[in-house]
Design an enzyme around this catalytic site. Structure first.
Site, PDB file in Angstrom:
ATOM      1  CE  LYS A 184     -49.585   0.890  24.610  1.00  0.00           C
ATOM      2  NZ  LYS A 184     -49.042   0.073  25.685  1.00  0.00           N
TER       3      LYS A 184
ATOM      4  CD  GLU B 156     -52.545  -0.301  22.712  1.00  0.00           C
ATOM      5  OE1 GLU B 156     -52.807  -0.823  23.806  1.00  0.00           O
ATOM      6  OE2 GLU B 156     -51.564  -0.624  22.026  1.00  0.00           O
TER       7      GLU B 156
ATOM      8  N   GLY C  40     -44.981  -0.917  18.890  1.00  0.00           N
ATOM      9  CA  GLY C  40     -45.578  -1.452  17.669  1.00  0.00           C
ATOM     10  C   GLY C  40     -44.691  -2.275  16.739  1.00  0.00           C
TER      11      GLY C  40
HETATM   12  P1  13P Z   1     -45.558  -2.703  22.069  1.00  0.00           P
HETATM   13  O1  13P Z   1     -44.843  -1.508  22.626  1.00  0.00           O
HETATM   14  O2  13P Z   1     -44.730  -3.943  22.048  1.00  0.00           O
HETATM   15  O3  13P Z   1     -46.247  -2.392  20.766  1.00  0.00           O
HETATM   16  O4  13P Z   1     -46.702  -3.068  23.091  1.00  0.00           O
HETATM   17  C1  13P Z   1     -47.396  -2.068  23.715  1.00  0.00           C
HETATM   18  C2  13P Z   1     -48.756  -2.535  24.028  1.00  0.00           C
HETATM   19  O5  13P Z   1     -49.163  -2.529  25.163  1.00  0.00           O
HETATM   20  C3  13P Z   1     -49.598  -2.963  22.912  1.00  0.00           C
HETATM   21  O6  13P Z   1     -50.905  -3.112  23.341  1.00  0.00           O
END
Ligand code: 13P
Length: 341
Positions: free
Chosen positions: A221, A179, A264
């Site tokens: 991600k 991610e 996000g």
């Molecule tokens: P959000 O969908 O709230 O951005 O969180 C996803 C996530 O795991 C961020 O690391």
């Protein structure tokens, strides 16, 4: 279930299913609970997450995996059943956040580097025993054009850490979710998001290649390509979809089985509409689904508000968002489906 990395990764992005990111650190979940007036204790965090994992039909039909925090993977439901067993019983795969958070990058004000590599091999071995079959590590890339943030040093350092993390995961029989989040908090426009995300993804795949990571056993991600919240401009789902897919075609190898977006800070419905628009312009060489935290949980948190008598309402709110995002993962969501609920 098969234990091959590529089979686990394929199951994580099965048609119409996505990931519940319930891996808020104790600090982050406290912020979420503050909003609904709930004290954050080990028991309240357990009760809340147990409520989600016991939303049986939503979990069974729409959720492929759940990302847990260290505390949660060790917790038991009120009746003594390990929370991991509740997740497995629904057919979803337990996962674990393994990074130790983003810290200021020395020498580069405004940039961060995600920590947590020291001792990671041993922690992964323990998490495997506790039932985790995938993991998550989040690198954070902020954008602040006036301050020259991000630096290329920050992008390189975060991608290098992601690659070392991914290699350790695969050695442990765990699928790494990689991610690299380019934040949407700034005042930049959608084209700046495109450019910064492009440099980041090119560097990420170069590092993963150099680290001997098998892409077939990974999930990406990413952020969507979207303007910063402080820009004052709202991009249409069509524009977000077109730019996101154009960029991924340039940067994400087709060996990657799936892409599971973070939300996000998009609103619940925006995150759903954008994912839907992305899938509506397919076919694409990878599966494109959700790995949402806030966009799946804001509604159930509000409906629950810490009260036992609200558990059914909280589960219904979670089931609704899970179903909407499941439709979006298939490109079959329509705004009317929101109203029907
Ligand atoms: P959000 O969908 O709230 O951005 O969180 C996803 C996530 O795991 C961020 O690391």
């Amino acid at each position: 279930m098969s234990e091959r990395l590529e089979d686990i990764a394929a199951a994580m992005v099965a048609d119409g299913k996505g990931i519940l990111a319930a891996d808020e650190s104790s600090g982050t979940i406290k912020k979420r609970f503050d909003v609904i007036g709930v004290e954050s204790t080990a028991d309240s965090r357990r009760d809340y997450r147990e409520m989600l994992f016991r939303a049986t039909s939503a979990m069974k039909n729409h959720i492929s995996g759940v990302i847990l925090y260290d505390e949660t993977i060790r917790q038991k439901a009120a009746d003594g059943t390990p929370l991991v067993d509740l997740i497995r019983a629904s057919g979803a795969i337990p996962g674990i956040k393994v990074d130790a958070g983003a810290k200021p990058l020395a020498g580069f004000p405004g940039d961060t580097i995600t920590e947590g590599l020291d001792g990671l091999r041993e922690r992964l071995a323990e998490y495997y025993k506790l039932g985790a079959r995938f993991a998550k590590w989040r690198g954070v890339i902020d954008i602040n054009e006036e301050e020259n943030v991000p630096s290329s040093t920050a992008i390189d350092a975060n991608c290098h850490a992601l690659a070392r993390y991914a290699a350790l995961c695969q050695e442990a029989g765990i699928v790494p979710i990689v991610e690299p989040e380019v934040l949407m908090d700034g005042s930049h426009d959608i084209d700046t998001c495109y450019e910064i995300t492009k440099v980041t993804l090119l560097q990420l795949y170069s590092e993963l290649y150099a680290a001997n990571v098998s892409l077939e056993g990974t999930i990406l991600k990413p952020n969507m390509i979207i303007g910063g919240k402080k820009s004052g401009i709202k991009n249409s789902p069509e524009e977000v979809a077109e730019k996101t897919i154009k960029l991924f075609r340039e940067t994400v190898p087709v060996a990657v089985p799936g892409i599971a977006f973070l939300s996000g800070g998009q609103s619940d419905e925006e995150a759903t509409a954008n994912l839907n628009a992305i899938n509506a312009i397919g076919p694409h060489p990878w599966k494109l689904t959700f790995s949402y935290g806030r966009a799946l949980q804001a509604a159930p948190q509000k409906a629950w508000s810490g009260k036992v008598e609200n558990i059914a309402a909280g589960q219904a709110a979670f089931a609704h968002r899970a179903k909407m995002n499941s439709l979006a993962a298939l490109g079959k969501w329509q705004q009317t489906a929101e109203k029907a609920a």
